[in-house]
Structure formats: C-alpha cells, structure tokens
Design a protein around this motif. Sequence first.
Motif, PDB file in Angstrom:
ATOM      1  N   CYS A   7       0.439   3.687   8.449  1.00  0.00           N
ATOM      2  CA  CYS A   7       1.093   3.309   7.020  1.00  0.00           C
ATOM      3  C   CYS A   7       0.418   3.667   5.598  1.00  0.00           C
ATOM      4  N   VAL A   8       1.643   4.240   4.385  1.00  0.00           N
ATOM      5  CA  VAL A   8       1.229   4.356   3.339  1.00  0.00           C
ATOM      6  C   VAL A   8       1.966   3.663   2.734  1.00  0.00           C
TER       7      VAL A   8
ATOM      8  N   VAL B 264       5.388   7.316  10.428  1.00  0.00           N
ATOM      9  CA  VAL B 264       5.377   6.401   9.636  1.00  0.00           C
ATOM     10  C   VAL B 264       5.638   5.773   8.762  1.00  0.00           C
ATOM     11  N   ARG B 265       5.055   4.405   8.267  1.00  0.00           N
ATOM     12  CA  ARG B 265       6.012   3.039   8.136  1.00  0.00           C
ATOM     13  C   ARG B 265       5.295   3.172   6.307  1.00  0.00           C
ATOM     14  N   VAL B 266       6.355   2.976   5.215  1.00  0.00           N
ATOM     15  CA  VAL B 266       5.938   3.008   4.238  1.00  0.00           C
ATOM     16  C   VAL B 266       5.509   1.757   3.179  1.00  0.00           C
ATOM     17  N   SER B 267       5.187   1.492   2.347  1.00  0.00           N
ATOM     18  CA  SER B 267       4.972  -0.117   1.329  1.00  0.00           C
ATOM     19  C   SER B 267       4.906  -0.577   0.156  1.00  0.00           C
TER      20      SER B 267
ATOM     21  N   ALA C 203      10.518  -0.091   3.987  1.00  0.00           N
ATOM     22  CA  ALA C 203       9.647  -0.519   4.038  1.00  0.00           C
ATOM     23  C   ALA C 203       9.187  -1.690   3.666  1.00  0.00           C
ATOM     24  N   TYR C 204       7.954  -1.706   3.678  1.00  0.00           N
ATOM     25  CA  TYR C 204       7.268  -3.280   3.735  1.00  0.00           C
ATOM     26  C   TYR C 204       6.990  -3.359   2.783  1.00  0.00           C
ATOM     27  N   VAL C 205       7.079  -4.932   1.587  1.00  0.00           N
ATOM     28  CA  VAL C 205       6.680  -4.997   0.160  1.00  0.00           C
ATOM     29  C   VAL C 205       6.131  -6.634   0.504  1.00  0.00           C
TER      30      VAL C 205
END
Length: 424
Positions: free
Chosen positions: A235-236, A261-264, A288-290
Amino acid sequence: MTGRRCLIPLRPSRLLSAAAVAGALLISGCGVLPGSSGSADQPVTVMTWAPERAPDGSPHAMAGATAMATAYARWVNEEGGIDGHELRVITCDEGDTLLGAGRCAREAVKRDAAAVVGSYSRHGQAFMAPLEAAGIPYIGGYGASTEEFTSYNSYPVNGGQSALLAGNGRQLAAGCDQVSLVRPDSISGDGMPPLLDTGLSEARGPRSVDILAPEDATSYAAQAAQALEKSGDGCVTAVLGDRTETFFDSFRRLEPEGSRVRVSSVLGSVGQPLIDRTGGRNSPFEGAYVTGWYPDSNDSSWSGMRRVIRTHAFADNRVDPEDTGVQTAWIAYTVLRAVIEAIDEPRITAGKVSSSLNRGTQVDTGGLTPVLRWRYKDMLGTSAYPRIINGQVTFQVVRDGRLVADRKGFVDVSETLSDAHSIN
C-alpha cells in the motif's frame, strides 16, 4: 429609611389592568413581577471564520464552514432561537493568512462574541492569543492548527490529523504487507511516521517506508517511482494536504498495468468533493482506503444536517454536505446549542460558555461523534495533545466513486496517540 414611592397614573375612566400596572412598574424601575428575571433572553453573538477567498495559489478556501454557520442560524432562529436566545452569527474571511486570522480574532473580541464556533484556520499562533486574553472559547475548530489541541481555551470535537494518521496505520495493517508513506518534507511532516507506524505495529502490521516530498511541487514523479518500488504489492499512503491529488496523478501515470498496489490517505487530503472532481468511479482514488473522523456522508446520522441545508441553504452552492468543513461546523454548532441550553440564563457570555464546558456539559451529537465532554479526566492529557477528548476515527473506502464505510462504527486510537508520542 424611607423607600421611593411609585406612582402609577390611572386612566380617567377606569383602573389600569394588571398587565398595564406591571408594565408601568417595570418602566418606572419600581419592581418586577414575582418569579420574573426582569429581562428577556438576550441574543447570543458568535463568530465563525474560514478562508472564503484564499490568496492566489492557495487551495485552502473553506467557505462552506461560514455558509453552514449562517444556515444554522437561520434554522434555529426560525424555530424560536436556542432556548429562547436569538443566535447572531458573524462570519469573517480569514484569507488563509496570519494577518487575516489575527484580524478575525480581534473582531470577535470587539464584537463581544460568546464563542468562536466551527471555524477553519491553519494559523492558531495568530488567533488563539487574542481569544485567550479575552476569554472567548474556541469551539470545534477543524483541527488544522496545533494550538487547537494545546490551548486551554480550545474545545476540539475531533482528534485532528494526528488521530487520522494513527488510525490510518490501524486501517492499513490488516491488508498491507508493505506500506510507503509519502509526506511533507517539513517539521510537521516529521511527526507523521511515528503515528502511522504505531498504528501499524498495534495491529501487527509492517513499519512504513518514509518518503519525503516538497510541499509545493507541481509533479511528484520521483516520489511516485520510489513509492512504487518500495511498496511492492502493498500500500501507498499519501498525506500531502491539497497536493495529495497531484501526487496520485503522478502515481497513476507511472503505475504499471495490472498493479495490485492499494492507495490510501486521510480525510482532509482526500474527500468526496475531490473524488467527484477527479472522475468519481474513474478517479485515481477508486479503491482507496481513507481514514476519517466522522461517519461517511451517506450515514443516516447526517440526516438532520442535510435537512437544514435543503431548507435553509438550498441555493448556496458553498454548502456541500459531504465537505468535512461543513460537517465540522455542524457538529460545533451542535455543541454550542447544548451549552446554551445547559446555561439557561437570560444573558450568555463567553465566561459562562467556558465555565459550562469546563464543568462537563455533555453533548450528544446523534452518533456523529462519541458523546463529547471537556472535563480534565476526559482529555488525552499528553504533552503533545492535552486537549483531545475524541480519539476515535472511522475507516472508509472509495467504492464506485463514493466514500463508504470500510468498517462500521468508530475505532479508538487514543492509546495509539499516547504511545506514538512516547516513542517520538
């Protein structure tokens, strides 16, 4: 000692009515009706400020906060005021400058404001001292300045960016084997890795790779390439404020096809208005995770705010119910209302508001936050965050272009904040 005589003239043809006699007594200063305070509930004046028209090149305009404050006043006054008090809201364009923040604070003092409510400013060093000197409480600021979590005069409703970072670590730990943190190359940015890493470690996740980025860049290709290399299939997460959009634009351009890749990010760096503006379900934030402070904007607990916006700000496009500044202003005014109702006196002053809050007035925000109280024992109490009383966050995810709950309910990161500070 001889008392003053009160003479009430009679009409030529008949005696005055009881009501007329009472009125004449009040006018003459001779007395008041038994059980009466002698004065009606007086208006309550408060101020809300935000950068409504930020300087050229600054993205920190937050006009929704002041517009929400104005709509709130229209609503409660149409309903008869708050516990009988007319609410008078003064707004001030803080301009995202030190001079503007100080000017707004001095105006609040000049206008004898009972509180500053639901405001946004990054310049606490300019506005807090004048408020402290005048004893005017600062209720429910956005959380954009350090002073909001250190000044005895401040009553925050969320845990600021520190709580978001600690929570982001907890959120990412479950699904990320590796995490790259892209953050500002600044003093404030230096405190981010310990918060994120403490959240990761508490959930038995990995330590992050720290990637520094300039705060005012127009491209982040170098940082994006580094993040891709270091994160692998992990993750980034990027916490760059208004430049987060710029970073992820660079990141998506470099990301190879088929990348997992998951973004956050965190609220304030990414929100629903940004997702909408960058393409909705086709935006670079899809998936994206927030980490946020409050329930997602679709939650039923926001129904009261949405109703007020529809009826009292329906033509004002500054008031977006999905904007965090609007949401924080709503919660802050909910606090003000509870405090005024608890005081239950004809005249509401800044001193009475502060005293009520310090004594532990309890505020139920209808599920938008935990129940709020600002007693000493309710506060986190660390030297870095002495005024935080709400260390809870929410986990959200961008799905089909909408920020929705990734996990129901709140996650308490108060202990994480304390541990991160002790490590740092």
